[in-house]
Design a protein around this motif. Structure first.
Motif, mmCIF file in Angstrom:
data_model
loop_
_atom_site.group_PDB
_atom_site.id
_atom_site.type_symbol
_atom_site.label_atom_id
_atom_site.label_comp_id
_atom_site.label_asym_id
_atom_site.label_seq_id
_atom_site.Cartn_x
_atom_site.Cartn_y
_atom_site.Cartn_z
ATOM 1 N N ASN A 1 3.844 14.773 -8.673
ATOM 2 C CA ASN A 1 4.935 15.741 -8.567
ATOM 3 C C ASN A 1 6.254 15.031 -8.841
ATOM 4 O O ASN A 1 6.962 14.638 -7.917
ATOM 5 C CB ASN A 1 4.939 16.377 -7.172
ATOM 6 C CG ASN A 1 5.972 17.470 -7.031
ATOM 7 O OD1 ASN A 1 6.513 17.952 -8.035
ATOM 8 N ND2 ASN A 1 6.255 17.866 -5.814
ATOM 9 N N PRO A 2 6.584 14.840 -10.118
ATOM 10 C CA PRO A 2 7.786 14.057 -10.457
ATOM 11 C C PRO A 2 9.078 14.619 -9.890
ATOM 12 O O PRO A 2 10.052 13.889 -9.727
ATOM 13 C CB PRO A 2 7.796 14.106 -12.001
ATOM 14 C CG PRO A 2 6.388 14.411 -12.380
ATOM 15 C CD PRO A 2 5.848 15.295 -11.297
ATOM 16 N N LYS A 3 9.099 15.911 -9.597
ATOM 17 C CA LYS A 3 10.308 16.513 -9.047
ATOM 18 C C LYS A 3 10.316 16.514 -7.514
ATOM 19 O O LYS A 3 11.279 16.943 -6.901
ATOM 20 C CB LYS A 3 10.462 17.942 -9.568
ATOM 21 C CG LYS A 3 10.684 18.029 -11.072
ATOM 22 C CD LYS A 3 10.920 19.468 -11.510
ATOM 23 C CE LYS A 3 11.161 19.542 -13.017
ATOM 24 N NZ LYS A 3 11.394 20.943 -13.456
ATOM 25 N N GLY A 4 9.248 16.046 -6.921
ATOM 26 C CA GLY A 4 9.167 16.041 -5.462
ATOM 27 C C GLY A 4 10.149 15.050 -4.853
ATOM 28 O O GLY A 4 10.386 13.970 -5.398
ATOM 29 N N THR A 5 10.716 15.436 -3.729
ATOM 30 C CA THR A 5 11.770 14.607 -3.132
ATOM 31 C C THR A 5 11.230 13.555 -2.162
ATOM 32 O O THR A 5 11.825 12.478 -2.043
ATOM 33 C CB THR A 5 12.765 15.491 -2.373
ATOM 34 O OG1 THR A 5 12.068 16.217 -1.349
ATOM 35 C CG2 THR A 5 13.433 16.470 -3.319
ATOM 36 N N GLN A 6 10.136 13.867 -1.480
ATOM 37 C CA GLN A 6 9.696 12.966 -0.405
ATOM 38 C C GLN A 6 9.344 11.576 -0.928
ATOM 39 O O GLN A 6 9.841 10.568 -0.433
ATOM 40 C CB GLN A 6 8.500 13.571 0.338
ATOM 41 C CG GLN A 6 8.887 14.649 1.349
ATOM 42 C CD GLN A 6 7.670 15.103 2.139
ATOM 43 O OE1 GLN A 6 6.706 15.626 1.591
ATOM 44 N NE2 GLN A 6 7.712 14.909 3.438
ATOM 45 N N LYS B 1 0.837 -1.205 0.000
ATOM 46 C CA LYS B 1 0.000 0.000 0.000
ATOM 47 C C LYS B 1 0.865 1.245 0.000
ATOM 48 O O LYS B 1 0.573 2.233 -0.680
ATOM 49 C CB LYS B 1 -0.925 -0.002 1.217
ATOM 50 C CG LYS B 1 -2.028 -1.033 1.183
ATOM 51 C CD LYS B 1 -2.923 -0.910 2.418
ATOM 52 C CE LYS B 1 -4.052 -1.948 2.374
ATOM 53 N NZ LYS B 1 -4.923 -1.859 3.583
ATOM 54 N N ALA B 2 1.932 1.199 0.787
ATOM 55 C CA ALA B 2 2.827 2.362 0.878
ATOM 56 C C ALA B 2 3.438 2.672 -0.481
ATOM 57 O O ALA B 2 3.448 3.830 -0.930
ATOM 58 C CB ALA B 2 3.913 2.098 1.911
ATOM 59 N N LYS B 3 3.947 1.650 -1.159
ATOM 60 C CA LYS B 3 4.624 1.874 -2.442
ATOM 61 C C LYS B 3 3.656 2.446 -3.470
ATOM 62 O O LYS B 3 4.029 3.336 -4.255
ATOM 63 C CB LYS B 3 5.236 0.568 -2.938
ATOM 64 C CG LYS B 3 6.076 0.741 -4.195
ATOM 65 C CD LYS B 3 6.981 -0.458 -4.439
ATOM 66 C CE LYS B 3 8.167 -0.453 -3.510
ATOM 67 N NZ LYS B 3 9.190 -1.462 -3.863
ATOM 68 N N LEU B 4 2.409 1.979 -3.460
ATOM 69 C CA LEU B 4 1.413 2.497 -4.398
ATOM 70 C C LEU B 4 1.182 3.992 -4.172
ATOM 71 O O LEU B 4 1.109 4.778 -5.124
ATOM 72 C CB LEU B 4 0.098 1.727 -4.236
ATOM 73 C CG LEU B 4 -1.065 2.177 -5.127
ATOM 74 C CD1 LEU B 4 -0.695 2.006 -6.596
ATOM 75 C CD2 LEU B 4 -2.326 1.391 -4.794
ATOM 76 N N LEU B 5 1.094 4.387 -2.898
ATOM 77 C CA LEU B 5 0.878 5.798 -2.586
ATOM 78 C C LEU B 5 2.106 6.638 -2.942
ATOM 79 O O LEU B 5 1.977 7.756 -3.452
ATOM 80 C CB LEU B 5 0.538 5.962 -1.101
ATOM 81 C CG LEU B 5 -0.839 5.428 -0.679
ATOM 82 C CD1 LEU B 5 -0.968 5.439 0.833
ATOM 83 C CD2 LEU B 5 -1.952 6.258 -1.301
ATOM 84 N N TYR B 6 3.291 6.112 -2.681
ATOM 85 C CA TYR B 6 4.509 6.838 -3.075
ATOM 86 C C TYR B 6 4.530 7.056 -4.587
ATOM 87 O O TYR B 6 4.884 8.131 -5.083
ATOM 88 C CB TYR B 6 5.758 6.056 -2.647
ATOM 89 C CG TYR B 6 6.057 6.078 -1.174
ATOM 90 C CD1 TYR B 6 6.005 7.266 -0.442
ATOM 91 C CD2 TYR B 6 6.425 4.907 -0.517
ATOM 92 C CE1 TYR B 6 6.301 7.284 0.911
ATOM 93 C CE2 TYR B 6 6.726 4.912 0.851
ATOM 94 C CZ TYR B 6 6.664 6.101 1.556
ATOM 95 O OH TYR B 6 6.953 6.111 2.888
ATOM 96 N N GLN B 7 4.175 6.020 -5.327
ATOM 97 C CA GLN B 7 4.183 6.124 -6.786
ATOM 98 C C GLN B 7 3.162 7.153 -7.265
ATOM 99 O O GLN B 7 3.430 7.909 -8.208
ATOM 100 C CB GLN B 7 3.909 4.748 -7.401
ATOM 101 C CG GLN B 7 5.071 3.772 -7.225
ATOM 102 C CD GLN B 7 4.714 2.343 -7.579
ATOM 103 O OE1 GLN B 7 3.535 1.989 -7.686
ATOM 104 N NE2 GLN B 7 5.727 1.496 -7.744
ATOM 105 N N ARG B 8 1.986 7.210 -6.624
ATOM 106 C CA ARG B 8 0.984 8.229 -6.979
ATOM 107 C C ARG B 8 1.527 9.628 -6.696
ATOM 108 O O ARG B 8 1.308 10.566 -7.470
ATOM 109 C CB ARG B 8 -0.309 8.004 -6.206
ATOM 110 C CG ARG B 8 -1.127 6.806 -6.669
ATOM 111 C CD ARG B 8 -2.350 6.627 -5.789
ATOM 112 N NE ARG B 8 -3.226 7.780 -5.825
ATOM 113 C CZ ARG B 8 -4.199 8.007 -4.947
ATOM 114 N NH1 ARG B 8 -4.401 7.165 -3.939
ATOM 115 N NH2 ARG B 8 -4.966 9.082 -5.045
#
Length: 927
Positions: free
Chosen positions: A403-408, A391-398
């Protein structure tokens, strides 16, 4: 983070911000007739403090004087004490006061207090006859509906207000807000102009104009002009002053903001606005003590105010009181109706306090349609902690897609690779990210990943990059200290942490790290003074306060005092589990297992999803021998954190205690599969395999650790232990040498030296001893080991020098003090007793230390003191015959022959179980 993520996402934000600011601004012998007249005169001049005094004096004389009570309520409302005003208005309502006069002011007070539902329930259906009262109440209702997002009802209420009194200023201004919410900014500003012309002496239209301009992203100079127009009409107007302060703060014009706060305090020194912005500026300057004091006063003055609650929560967060921060953010969110920024603040606090499920629930409204990357990333962080990586990885990917340049989110994906064993891949992703972003967070992550992998040079490079980004930050210095600690460079670590504190005196991490170094160096007094000084500056520093209690306990504080100190911290930090855990550990140390069990039962009941609470509860149950319950508790812990190896490690420990080796090995193998780099799990697995007679498998596992953690000495240390256990000393020497090449660890140096001697490599052992001591002259562990070795060889002078070297860095090491006392006693040195008594002060219930000091007394002719101390040693260790032999000797010296005979006869009855029977017989023959 998108531009909308930091402010309320719905159109109701405009209503919320206007009301929150207004509620802050609102807070800031004569006879009855004379007192009332004086109070009205002060009220007309906006001299609220003086007016309050006059009206309160009237009520002291005539408690039933409803006119004075009404005027007092009005003064309190205008001065900003909406809660106090409501108290007076409620009393008037009970007394049947004229509803036409009461309704407009009572409704406004409820709005300021955030009591929206009560406001609507009380006044939405109330029938009024006065057009002015109807207009005022309907305008206030419109604001309440707007905040709740009920925009149709807000518009209807405005129309009712205008129908009642088309010239009513509040009705006109409410209409302007409805127009602005509907997207017609020009019409909204035109409506404000109508109100301004009709009510030229009032500051209110200009305040609303300023807010509309801000919402329309007008130039700050235009907004400032509107606030200054309001101040021309009302120089004491706190809301206008607040607006100017806000403009300066957003522009980071701190000197200008401070000057405006000074003017605000001059106009109303005890008002809520002055206190609010004084606290805000203190927090911005990192003056956490002043910020904490201001936050505490804010809570007393305005416990229901949204803006105040948000600021108090921010102070809680910055002082690491995450549970309290969550409580205050949550309360503010309830009052605000809906606020994306408050939801994000609440979620961050919940995550930091370990309440992952609540964090996920809080973020749900922000991760559906139109989510912000920040909300998605926070939710993913929570799922990661809950052990749901998919679930975490799916949300990170979204989040990355938004925001493709976002760092978090990109950082989090890299960390996922690292945690799943793809170290090089994850580090490459972080390094690439560091080249394309100005975020210091990436440097921090790179440092942490490299430090854990013991890639010290790469960790140092990450610190250097961080220093370039933030040359004045304390963080780089703090990380340099952590790196030095990992490298075993205590002196460099101390310098780095001191540098961090100079840059940021309120940094708790640096204080804790320096305190730990002080304690390791045997300077507990210095550590205590350091922590106490920090708590004086930052009154809510739980970790430092717990450290103070621990040090005082080590220094000899009574059990009752330690209990009292921990009780105080439990009351001070009701939202935290750590003080209760400390209480439970104290009870375990005191062997009061029942008390510890009760503490953890209550703790788990209060924090059922806290991993810390469950972990401590399981440990207490193990100590109580309740292995079945411990298995249940650690099983629940595993269910809450299914991707963590720690619960499985705990389950294995329970199974080992039950002597169910097969089950324990099963849990440990599962734990290794989850977290291959978990050092404790790997160590426990190898150790248990060796004890179970599976030596070959244990060796294979140790060698697999060398591949998983190639820069960590652990794998080679375990291989050395296994080979030494099989008397393969040459193989052990090779493994230990490889381990030391990965990390200079004193314990490994001891093992290598011993293995060299066992392998018959005496010259090599001596050469290693000389080399190690030259490079590490203050290594207490190696020096203590050598001291014992030379003591056995009867080279007491060498042993003495080594023990004294240990005491330079470990002045309170009881075993070293005791051994040194014994050596000096043999030499007849008067200093022996001093060292013996210091050892006893460290461990007052040690039979061995008592035995040494008793011998010193006996040799000095103080037989009675020797007997008293030796009897106590025998009571503590009744099965050690040597202690009884020494007691008999001292009894003889003290002329207690009958008692000596009883002790010797008891020893005689042991027969061959006690090897020194010849001495027993010799002493009996003398009686």
């Amino acid at each position: 983070m998108t531009s909308n993520a930091s402010r309320p996402s719905s159109r109701t934000a405009r209503w919320l911000s206007v009301v929150a600011l207004a509620s802050l601004a609102a807070c800031s012998g004569r006879d009855v007739g004379q007192l009332t007249a004086a109070g009205i005169a002060h009220l007309d001049k906006k001299e609220y403090r003086a007016a309050q005094i006059e009206f309160k004096n009237v009520l002291q004389i005539e408690p039933q004087n409803v006119q004075a009570r009404f005027l007092l309520g009005r003064v309190l409302l205008e001065a900003g004490d909406s809660m106090g005003a409501l108290v007076e208005f409620n009393k008037l309502a009970e007394a049947g006061y004229d509803v036409e006069q009461l309704a407009p002011l009572s409704a406004r007070a409820m709005l300021n207090q955030g009591e929206l539902d009560k406001l609507i329930a009380t006044w939405s259906d109330t029938q009024l006859s006065s057009p002015a009262s109807i207009a005022q109440v309907k305008a206030t209702l419109a604001a309440a509906y707007g905040i709740k997002g009920q925009l149709d009802k807000a518009a209807a209420a405005v129309q009712q207000a205008l129908a009642a009194d088309g010239n009513n200023m509040e009705a006109r201004l409410a209409h302007a807000q409805v127009l602005a919410t509907g997207g017609d900014a020009a019409a909204a500003l035109a409506e404000v102009e109508v109100a301004a012309k009709a009510h030229g002496d009032s500051a209110r239209p200009f305040l609303v104009r300023a807010k509309l301009l801000q919402d329309g992203r007008a130039a700050p100079a235009d907004v400032a002009l509107a606030f200054n127009e309001a101040l021309k009409r009302d120089p004491r107007n706190a809301q206008a002053r607040l607006g100017l302060i806000g403009l300066h703060l957003r522009a980071r014009e701190m000197d200008a903001a401070t000057a405006e706060v000074a003017k605000l305090r001059e106009a109303d020194p005890n008002g809520l606005p002055s206190l609010y912005f004084g606290t805000l500026l203190a927090l911005d300057k990192r003056d956490l003590k002043a910020a904490r004091e201001g936050a505490d006063q804010l809570l007393k003055m305005a416990p229901e105010n949204v803006a105040a609650l948000q600021l108090v929560g921010s102070v809680d967060y910055e002082t690491a009181s995450y549970g309290q921060a969550a409580a205050h953010f949550g309360k503010a969110l309830l009052r605000a109706g809906e606020s994306a920024s408050l939801r994000l603040m609440l979620a961050r606090a919940l995550i930091r306090s370990g309440e992952m499920k609540k964090a996920v629930s809080t973020l749900q409204p922000l991760v559906g349609d139109g989510p912000s990357p920040e909300a998605l990333t926070l939710a993913a962080d929570a799922y990661t902690a809950l052990g749901e990586p998919d679930k975490a990885k799916l949300l990170y990917q979204r989040a990355v897609a938004l925001n493709p340049k976002g760092t978090q989110a990109r950082s989090a994906l890299a960390l996922s690779d690292i945690s799943e064993g793809r170290l090089d891949q994850g580090l490459r992703a972080l390094q690439q990210l560091a080249k394309t972003t100005d975020s210091a967070q990436v440097d921090l992550l790179l440092f942490g990943a490299n430090l854990q992998a013991r890639r010290f040079d790469d960790a140092a490079a990450a610190i250097a990059q961080l220093e370039q980004r933030q040359p004045d930050s304390a963080l780089a210095a703090f990380l340099s200290g952590q790196l030095a600690v990992a490298r075993g460079e205590a002196g460099q670590a101390r310098q780095a942490f001191e540098s961090a504190l100079k840059r940021e005196p309120s940094q708790l991490g640096a204080v804790v790290a320096l305190g730990a170094l002080d304690v390791q160096a045997g300077r507990s007094d210095a550590a205590l003074a350091r922590y106490q000084s920090f708590v004086e500056r930052v009154p809510r520093a739980m970790e430092a306060e717990l450290a103070i209690v621990a040090i005082k306990s080590q220094q000899g504080a009574t059990t009752d005092q330690t209990r009292a100190d921990l009780d105080r911290l439990v009351k001070k930090y009701p939202e935290a589990v750590e003080p209760v855990i400390a209480q439970a550990r104290l009870m375990l140390d005191l062997k009061d297992v029942k008390a510890a069990q009760q503490l953890v039962r209550d703790l788990v009941a209060a924090f059922p999803d806290s991993t810390q609470a469950l972990d401590m509860a399981g440990q207490v149950e193990m100590a109580a021998g309740d292995f079945n319950q411990a298995l249940q508790t650690f099983g629940k812990l595993a269910a809450i954190a299914p991707r963590s190896a720690t619960p499985l490690l705990r389950l294995a420990q329970v199974q080992t205690a039950r002597r169910d080796t097969a089950a324990a090995l099963t849990q440990l193998r599962k734990a290794v599969a989850l977290e291959p780099g978990h050092r404790d799990v790997q160590f426990q697995l190898v150790s248990l395999l060796a004890r179970a007679g599976k030596a070959d498998e244990a060796l294979q596992q140790a060698q697999s650790v060398q591949k998983i953690l190639p820069e960590d000495p652990l794998g080679w240390t375990m291989e050395g232990d296994l080979r030494a256990g099989k008397a393969n000393y040459a193989g052990a020497v090779a493994a230990y040498e490889k381990s030391l090449s990965k990390g200079k660890v004193g314990a490994t140096a001891v093992k290598l030296h011993r293995a060299m001697e066992d392998a018959g490599k005496l010259k090599e052992a001596q050469a290693f001893e000389d080399t190690w001591r030259q490079a590490n002259p203050d290594d207490p562990l190696f020096n203590y080991y050598l001291g014992d070795r030379y003591l056995v060889l009867n080279k007491t002078d060498v042993a003495e020098r080594l023990y004294r070297s240990v005491l330079k860095s470990q002045p309170n090491d009881g075993a070293t003090l005791n051994n040194l006392a014994w050596i000096l006693g043999r030499k007849g040195d008067a200093e022996a007793l001093k060292f013996g008594e210091r050892a006893l002060a460290v461990a007052p219930n040690s039979p061995d230390f008592m035995d040494t000091v008793a011998e010193l007394h006996a040799n000095a002719g103080r037989a009675a003191q020797a007997v008293t101390l030796q009897r106590r040693a025998v009571e503590l260790a009744p099965t050690q015959p040597l202690l009884r032999l020494h007691l008999a000797q001292y009894l003889i010296k003290d002329n207690q022959r009958a008692a000596a005979r009883r002790e010797l006869e008891g020893l005689e009855s042991l027969g061959t179980k006690f090897a020194r029977q010849d001495e027993v017989k010799r002493l009996l023959a003398t009686l």
